[in-house]
Write an enzyme that holds these catalytic residues in place. Structure first.
Site, PDB file in Angstrom:
ATOM      1  N   ARG A  69      20.065  -5.352   5.522  1.00 37.31           N
ATOM      2  CA  ARG A  69      20.546  -4.102   4.957  1.00 37.31           C
ATOM      3  C   ARG A  69      21.153  -3.329   6.118  1.00 37.31           C
ATOM      4  NH1 ARG A  69      22.434  -2.311   0.408  1.00 37.31           N
ATOM      5  NH2 ARG A  69      21.912  -0.142  -0.007  1.00 37.31           N
ATOM      6  N   GLU A 114      22.190   9.607   7.054  1.00 35.92           N
ATOM      7  CA  GLU A 114      21.966   8.154   7.074  1.00 35.92           C
ATOM      8  C   GLU A 114      22.284   7.561   5.692  1.00 35.92           C
ATOM      9  OE1 GLU A 114      18.421   7.306   9.325  1.00 35.92           O
ATOM     10  OE2 GLU A 114      18.048   5.535   8.131  1.00 35.92           O
ATOM     11  N   ARG A 136      18.408  10.261   4.440  1.00 40.46           N
ATOM     12  CA  ARG A 136      17.765  11.300   5.252  1.00 40.46           C
ATOM     13  C   ARG A 136      18.757  11.949   6.198  1.00 40.46           C
ATOM     14  NH1 ARG A 136      13.493   6.983   7.896  1.00 40.46           N
ATOM     15  NH2 ARG A 136      15.040   5.497   8.583  1.00 40.46           N
ATOM     16  N   TYR A 140      10.915  -7.101  10.295  1.00 41.83           N
ATOM     17  CA  TYR A 140      11.066  -5.643  10.203  1.00 41.83           C
ATOM     18  C   TYR A 140      10.084  -5.028  11.216  1.00 41.83           C
ATOM     19  CZ  TYR A 140      11.228  -1.144   7.565  1.00 41.83           C
ATOM     20  OH  TYR A 140      11.371   0.162   7.160  1.00 41.83           O
ATOM     21  N   ASP A 161       8.582  -2.587  14.241  1.00 41.05           N
ATOM     22  CA  ASP A 161       8.604  -1.291  14.909  1.00 41.05           C
ATOM     23  C   ASP A 161       8.709  -1.557  16.407  1.00 41.05           C
ATOM     24  OD1 ASP A 161       8.276   0.188  12.585  1.00 41.05           O
ATOM     25  OD2 ASP A 161       6.087   0.130  12.691  1.00 41.05           O
ATOM     26  N   ARG A 179      -3.344  10.628   1.206  1.00 46.53           N
ATOM     27  CA  ARG A 179      -4.283  11.266   2.127  1.00 46.53           C
ATOM     28  C   ARG A 179      -4.819  12.526   1.458  1.00 46.53           C
ATOM     29  NH1 ARG A 179      -1.395  11.996   7.625  1.00 46.53           N
ATOM     30  NH2 ARG A 179      -1.523   9.757   7.905  1.00 46.53           N
ATOM     31  N   ARG A 205       0.855  -1.175   0.000  1.00 39.00           N
ATOM     32  CA  ARG A 205       0.000   0.000   0.000  1.00 39.00           C
ATOM     33  C   ARG A 205       0.892   1.225   0.000  1.00 39.00           C
ATOM     34  NH1 ARG A 205      -2.346   0.952   4.927  1.00 39.00           N
ATOM     35  NH2 ARG A 205      -0.513  -0.022   5.820  1.00 39.00           N
TER      36      ARG A 205
HETATM   37  N1  UDP Z   1      10.001   5.505   1.161  1.00 34.15           N
HETATM   38  C1  UDP Z   1      10.115   6.242  -0.002  1.00 34.15           C
HETATM   39  N2  UDP Z   1      10.313   7.594   0.068  1.00 34.15           N
HETATM   40  C2  UDP Z   1      10.411   8.251   1.260  1.00 34.15           C
HETATM   41  C3  UDP Z   1      10.281   7.495   2.454  1.00 34.15           C
HETATM   42  C4  UDP Z   1      10.079   6.139   2.367  1.00 34.15           C
HETATM   43  O1  UDP Z   1      10.044   5.679  -1.088  1.00 34.15           O
HETATM   44  O2  UDP Z   1      10.598   9.492   1.263  1.00 34.15           O
HETATM   45  C5  UDP Z   1       9.785   4.022   1.071  1.00 34.15           C
HETATM   46  C6  UDP Z   1      11.119   3.276   0.987  1.00 34.15           C
HETATM   47  O3  UDP Z   1      10.971   2.163   0.110  1.00 34.15           O
HETATM   48  C7  UDP Z   1      11.328   2.806   2.424  1.00 34.15           C
HETATM   49  C8  UDP Z   1       9.897   2.562   2.912  1.00 34.15           C
HETATM   50  O4  UDP Z   1       9.123   3.560   2.231  1.00 34.15           O
HETATM   51  O5  UDP Z   1      12.120   1.646   2.492  1.00 34.15           O
HETATM   52  C9  UDP Z   1       9.721   2.707   4.425  1.00 34.15           C
HETATM   53  O6  UDP Z   1      10.275   3.926   4.878  1.00 34.15           O
HETATM   54  P1  UDP Z   1      10.083   4.512   6.348  1.00 34.15           P
HETATM   55  O7  UDP Z   1      10.880   5.769   6.440  1.00 34.15           O
HETATM   56  O8  UDP Z   1       8.630   4.595   6.646  1.00 34.15           O
HETATM   57  O9  UDP Z   1      10.655   3.355   7.264  1.00 34.15           O
HETATM   58  P2  UDP Z   1      11.977   3.245   8.187  1.00 34.15           P
HETATM   59  O10 UDP Z   1      13.149   3.160   7.249  1.00 34.15           O
HETATM   60  O11 UDP Z   1      12.024   4.472   9.027  1.00 34.15           O
HETATM   61  O12 UDP Z   1      11.773   1.970   8.949  1.00 34.15           O
END
Ligand code: UDP
Length: 374
Positions: free
Chosen positions: A256, A307, A287, A354, A356, A183, A179
């Site tokens: 990863r 990061e 980020r 994975y 949270d 929004r 998904r």
């Molecule tokens: N994602 C993306 N663009 C963004 C942020 C997230 O395409 O700006 C995708 C990317 O494939 C990533 C996934 O959403 O692996 C989950 O990212 P999120 O930041 O929600 O998870 P986290 O890495 O913090 O666990």
């Protein structure tokens, strides 16, 4: 000979790993009158939620952690150790120097297409998904375009995802993106959960609270001390990598990794937000985190973290499990083997999930409930 003298070991539980799973399990075991020893190879408790205080700022050393859950029981549980603040995650995406709101919402669509109403935005997305004409997506790229259209995919997903996973989006499986929430309101709150926040004073307050009164040995590697440690407790709770525990007998699981570059800057406010994602491919990091904003800090200096996703090798930290079918087949074999033992495997690395934070806590609490029948 007295039977008790033969069977009684020093501890009821040896808990390998002082992260969230180990800390919650140890807390629950102690509450139920059990004697625990927690060991960790690092020089601190808390696993990856550990924060280091730099310039008065709680720096998330192993990646940003933002607590969110829909589960009231888990929210009340963590708040019983430390109150949480009202931090709401509203990340910004920087694409070629232009800033957009995430998650994809009316603010994003307004900046991207200059549209003002949900109807106009829906119209553009519908047109682009129909134009793509993808009925049976074969990879992540096709999956994403069929859900959100080419503009959102190119601006926010392609570059970020390829950096994050180190592979072309056309070579990544479609299932990674089931998904992509869109929004159609002006709401920049990234999470949909009811409860969200950061522990006031940092995550160490949470893990210190959980482990209060429990014996801990830091700088202690399980494998180096395996012979002694295996005899010390009736039951082992193992929160490390399950494949390593079984000496990789069914093959190696893939992860990863991430490389964090922390910088102290002589400025009060570097980017005005805790999380800024860099969604274009040419910038090597995914980020930048500015830690003080998680706790509304007013310090004179600031600490930021770039990061950089990396290929995982055994000398690096395994951050994200890669739950594709090859790895899941291997994991299933380890899982089966673990069920035939009396060792408890729990947490992100031992369950190869994975997770949270709230899910790790949920997993440890339900295991404890089962064992202690509380
Ligand atoms: N994602 C993306 N663009 C963004 C942020 C997230 O395409 O700006 C995708 C990317 O494939 C990533 C996934 O959403 O692996 C989950 O990212 P999120 O930041 O929600 O998870 P986290 O890495 O913090 O666990």
């Amino acid at each position: 000979m007295n039977k008790d003298n033969i069977s009684k070991k020093k501890y009821d539980y040896l808990i390998v790993g002082a992260g969230l799973y180990g800390s919650v399990f140890a807390h629950e075991a102690k509450k139920n009158g059990k004697k625990c020893l927690v060991i960790d190879q690092r020089n601190h408790i808390g696993g990856n939620v550990y924060c280091e205080n730099i310039e008065g700022i709680n720096v998330h050393k192993y990646g940003a952690h933002i607590f969110h859950t829909n589960n009231k029981e888990i929210w009340d549980y963590v708040n019983s150790f430390v109150p949480f603040n009202r931090y709401t995650n509203s990340p910004i995406a920087n694409y070629k120097g232009k800033l957009f709101n995430l998650p994809f919402n009316m603010n994003t669509f307004n900046k991207l297409w200059n549209v003002n109403t949900p109807e106009e935005a829906k119209e553009i997305i519908k047109k682009q998904t129909l134009e793509a004409n993808i009925t049976n997506p074969q990879n992540l790229e096709e999956q994403a375009i069929s859900l959100v259209g080419k503009d959102i995919y190119k601006t926010f997903i392609k570059g970020y995802t390829e950096k994050q996973w180190g592979r072309k989006a056309t070579e990544l499986p479609a299932f990674i993106i089931k998904r992509l929430p869109l929004r159609f309101t002006f709401d920049n709150n990234y999470f949909n959960d009811i409860y969200q926040g950061i522990p006031i004073g940092g995550y160490n307050k949470l893990t210190e609270g959980l482990l209060k009164g429990i014996e801990i040995r830091l700088n202690t590697d399980f494998y180096t001390n395996k012979e002694e440690l295996s005899k010390i407790a009736d039951t082992i709770v193992f929160t490390g990598k399950i494949d390593e525990y079984y000496d990789y007998c069914y093959g190696k699981l893939e992860y990863r990794s991430l490389n964090f570059k922390h910088k102290i800057l002589d400025t009060e406010n570097y980017q005005g937000n805790a999380v800024v994602n860099y969604t274009e491919a040419s910038i090597p990091y995914t980020r930048i985190i500015e830690h003080k904003h998680f706790e509304f800090g007013k310090q004179k200096k600031t600490v930021i973290t770039e990061e950089y996703p990396e290929e995982w090798t055994p000398s690096k930290e395994p951050y994200y499990p890669i739950n594709d079918s090859r790895n899941m087949d291997i994991y299933t074999k380890y899982k089966q083997k673990s069920l035939e033992s009396n060792i408890i495997f729990g947490g992100r690395l031992a369950e190869y999930k994975y997770y949270d934070m709230h899910q790790v806590i949920g997993s440890a609490l339900s295991k404890a409930k089962k064992i202690f029948r509380t």
